[in-house]
Design an enzyme around this catalytic site. Structure first.
Site, PDB file in Angstrom:
ATOM      1  N   CYS A   1       0.869  -1.189   0.000  1.00  0.00           N
ATOM      2  CA  CYS A   1       0.000   0.000   0.000  1.00  0.00           C
ATOM      3  C   CYS A   1       0.904   1.236   0.000  1.00  0.00           C
ATOM      4  O   CYS A   1       1.734   1.409   0.898  1.00  0.00           O
ATOM      5  CB  CYS A   1      -0.929   0.012   1.203  1.00  0.00           C
ATOM      6  SG  CYS A   1      -1.779   1.601   1.390  1.00  0.00           S
TER       7      CYS A   1
ATOM      8  N   CYS B   1       0.570   3.356   3.183  1.00  0.00           N
ATOM      9  CA  CYS B   1       1.183   2.679   4.331  1.00  0.00           C
ATOM     10  C   CYS B   1       2.702   2.852   4.275  1.00  0.00           C
ATOM     11  O   CYS B   1       3.351   3.072   5.311  1.00  0.00           O
ATOM     12  CB  CYS B   1       0.832   1.194   4.348  1.00  0.00           C
ATOM     13  SG  CYS B   1      -0.863   0.833   4.888  1.00  0.00           S
TER      14      CYS B   1
ATOM     15  N   HIS C   1      -8.493  14.710   1.398  1.00  0.00           N
ATOM     16  CA  HIS C   1      -7.803  15.827   0.761  1.00  0.00           C
ATOM     17  C   HIS C   1      -8.231  17.114   1.466  1.00  0.00           C
ATOM     18  O   HIS C   1      -9.430  17.337   1.673  1.00  0.00           O
ATOM     19  CB  HIS C   1      -8.211  15.964  -0.711  1.00  0.00           C
ATOM     20  CG  HIS C   1      -7.889  14.806  -1.595  1.00  0.00           C
ATOM     21  ND1 HIS C   1      -6.852  14.832  -2.494  1.00  0.00           N
ATOM     22  CD2 HIS C   1      -8.487  13.586  -1.747  1.00  0.00           C
ATOM     23  CE1 HIS C   1      -6.818  13.689  -3.163  1.00  0.00           C
ATOM     24  NE2 HIS C   1      -7.809  12.911  -2.729  1.00  0.00           N
TER      25      HIS C   1
ATOM     26  N   HIS D   1      -6.219   3.608   0.167  1.00  0.00           N
ATOM     27  CA  HIS D   1      -5.986   3.792   1.612  1.00  0.00           C
ATOM     28  C   HIS D   1      -6.743   5.067   1.959  1.00  0.00           C
ATOM     29  O   HIS D   1      -6.479   6.124   1.351  1.00  0.00           O
ATOM     30  CB  HIS D   1      -4.486   3.921   1.894  1.00  0.00           C
ATOM     31  CG  HIS D   1      -4.123   4.080   3.348  1.00  0.00           C
ATOM     32  ND1 HIS D   1      -3.196   3.279   3.991  1.00  0.00           N
ATOM     33  CD2 HIS D   1      -4.557   4.955   4.290  1.00  0.00           C
ATOM     34  CE1 HIS D   1      -3.068   3.661   5.259  1.00  0.00           C
ATOM     35  NE2 HIS D   1      -3.899   4.692   5.462  1.00  0.00           N
TER      36      HIS D   1
ATOM     37  N   HIS E   1      -4.528   0.846   8.159  1.00  0.00           N
ATOM     38  CA  HIS E   1      -4.985   0.720   6.777  1.00  0.00           C
ATOM     39  C   HIS E   1      -6.457   0.336   6.702  1.00  0.00           C
ATOM     40  O   HIS E   1      -6.860  -0.708   7.199  1.00  0.00           O
ATOM     41  CB  HIS E   1      -4.169  -0.336   6.020  1.00  0.00           C
ATOM     42  CG  HIS E   1      -4.613  -0.483   4.599  1.00  0.00           C
ATOM     43  ND1 HIS E   1      -4.053   0.230   3.562  1.00  0.00           N
ATOM     44  CD2 HIS E   1      -5.623  -1.202   4.046  1.00  0.00           C
ATOM     45  CE1 HIS E   1      -4.686  -0.056   2.444  1.00  0.00           C
ATOM     46  NE2 HIS E   1      -5.632  -0.941   2.704  1.00  0.00           N
TER      47      HIS E   1
ATOM     48  N   ASP F   1       0.228  16.619  -1.078  1.00  0.00           N
ATOM     49  CA  ASP F   1      -0.070  15.830  -2.274  1.00  0.00           C
ATOM     50  C   ASP F   1       1.016  16.054  -3.327  1.00  0.00           C
ATOM     51  O   ASP F   1       1.468  17.179  -3.543  1.00  0.00           O
ATOM     52  CB  ASP F   1      -1.447  16.232  -2.818  1.00  0.00           C
ATOM     53  CG  ASP F   1      -1.996  15.229  -3.810  1.00  0.00           C
ATOM     54  OD1 ASP F   1      -2.996  14.561  -3.488  1.00  0.00           O
ATOM     55  OD2 ASP F   1      -1.415  15.094  -4.917  1.00  0.00           O
TER      56      ASP F   1
ATOM     57  N   ASN G   1     -12.359  10.734  -1.806  1.00  0.00           N
ATOM     58  CA  ASN G   1     -12.860   9.937  -2.918  1.00  0.00           C
ATOM     59  C   ASN G   1     -12.989   8.483  -2.473  1.00  0.00           C
ATOM     60  O   ASN G   1     -12.125   7.959  -1.774  1.00  0.00           O
ATOM     61  CB  ASN G   1     -11.914  10.052  -4.112  1.00  0.00           C
ATOM     62  CG  ASN G   1     -11.876  11.458  -4.680  1.00  0.00           C
ATOM     63  OD1 ASN G   1     -12.911  12.111  -4.795  1.00  0.00           O
ATOM     64  ND2 ASN G   1     -10.693  11.929  -5.024  1.00  0.00           N
TER      65      ASN G   1
ATOM     66  N   HIS H   1      -8.139   8.450   2.706  1.00  0.00           N
ATOM     67  CA  HIS H   1      -7.458   9.739   2.835  1.00  0.00           C
ATOM     68  C   HIS H   1      -8.440  10.867   2.622  1.00  0.00           C
ATOM     69  O   HIS H   1      -9.397  10.742   1.865  1.00  0.00           O
ATOM     70  CB  HIS H   1      -6.272   9.856   1.867  1.00  0.00           C
ATOM     71  CG  HIS H   1      -6.594   9.544   0.433  1.00  0.00           C
ATOM     72  ND1 HIS H   1      -6.736   8.263  -0.028  1.00  0.00           N
ATOM     73  CD2 HIS H   1      -6.808  10.345  -0.633  1.00  0.00           C
ATOM     74  CE1 HIS H   1      -7.009   8.284  -1.318  1.00  0.00           C
ATOM     75  NE2 HIS H   1      -7.073   9.542  -1.713  1.00  0.00           N
TER      76      HIS H   1
HETATM   77  P1  DGP Z   1      -7.334   9.931  -4.841  1.00  0.00           P
HETATM   78  O1  DGP Z   1      -7.432  10.108  -6.339  1.00  0.00           O
HETATM   79  O2  DGP Z   1      -8.476  10.588  -4.113  1.00  0.00           O
HETATM   80  O3  DGP Z   1      -7.128   8.470  -4.474  1.00  0.00           O
HETATM   81  O4  DGP Z   1      -6.039  10.739  -4.403  1.00  0.00           O
HETATM   82  C1  DGP Z   1      -4.778  10.186  -4.325  1.00  0.00           C
HETATM   83  C2  DGP Z   1      -3.799  11.324  -4.254  1.00  0.00           C
HETATM   84  O5  DGP Z   1      -2.551  10.794  -3.880  1.00  0.00           O
HETATM   85  C3  DGP Z   1      -3.570  12.072  -5.572  1.00  0.00           C
HETATM   86  O6  DGP Z   1      -4.045  13.412  -5.439  1.00  0.00           O
HETATM   87  C4  DGP Z   1      -2.074  12.057  -5.776  1.00  0.00           C
HETATM   88  C5  DGP Z   1      -1.541  11.582  -4.454  1.00  0.00           C
HETATM   89  N1  DGP Z   1      -0.373  10.743  -4.538  1.00  0.00           N
HETATM   90  C6  DGP Z   1      -0.228   9.626  -5.279  1.00  0.00           C
HETATM   91  N2  DGP Z   1       0.986   9.099  -5.101  1.00  0.00           N
HETATM   92  C7  DGP Z   1       1.626   9.908  -4.200  1.00  0.00           C
HETATM   93  C8  DGP Z   1       2.916   9.875  -3.617  1.00  0.00           C
HETATM   94  O7  DGP Z   1       3.758   8.994  -3.854  1.00  0.00           O
HETATM   95  N3  DGP Z   1       3.224  10.879  -2.757  1.00  0.00           N
HETATM   96  C9  DGP Z   1       2.335  11.873  -2.470  1.00  0.00           C
HETATM   97  N4  DGP Z   1       2.724  12.821  -1.619  1.00  0.00           N
HETATM   98  N5  DGP Z   1       1.106  11.922  -3.001  1.00  0.00           N
HETATM   99  C10 DGP Z   1       0.761  10.948  -3.860  1.00  0.00           C
END
Ligand code: DGP
Length: 113
Positions: A4, A7, A101, A97, A46, A30, A86, A99
């Protein structure tokens, strides 16, 4: 959970720009910001999404939302901010996982979808 992405970020196996951490919650910027301020708040335990929130203790859910409020206050988002989680493919969830925003620092669109 093995394999994950979030994680691995929580565990420090993948680097992140951390903005907050406590015993239940981790928050980081992000990688692909959609607003001047874009932070992800995740429970350390998780679970895939809001759909699985029953797998968390109430205190863990509350800790996430209290962290959202603290992070927004610390960032002085006095004009307001948007909180989005989302859930599943129709909502374009890309990381399974849970989250939240936090988006802020500019006027958001009137429509959410
Ligand atoms: P969602 O589409 O709601 O599952 O958002 C996932 C978010 O995770 C997306 O806005 C980009 C972010 N993201 C993906 N990979 C990484 C990463 O490796 N590091 C960081 N900081 N953010 C990431």
């Amino acid at each position: 959970m093995e394999n994950c992405l979030f994680c691995k970020i929580v565990n420090g196996d993948i680097p992140s720009d951390k903005v907050y951490e406590d015993d239940r919650v981790f928050a980081f910027r992000d990688i692909n910001p959609q607003a001047p301020f874009h932070v992800l708040v995740v429970p350390k335990k998780h679970v895939a999404s809001v759909a699985e929130i029953d797998k968390l203790e109430d205190s863990e859910v509350a800790a996430c939302l209290r962290a959202v409020a603290k992070i927004a206050a610390d960032a002085s988002l006095s004009g307001g901010f948007r909180v989005i989680s989302n859930c599943g493919p129709d909502a374009c969830q890309s990381v399974p996982h849970l989250h939240f925003h936090i988006l802020g620092g500019r006027q958001m669109a009137d429509k959410m979808a």
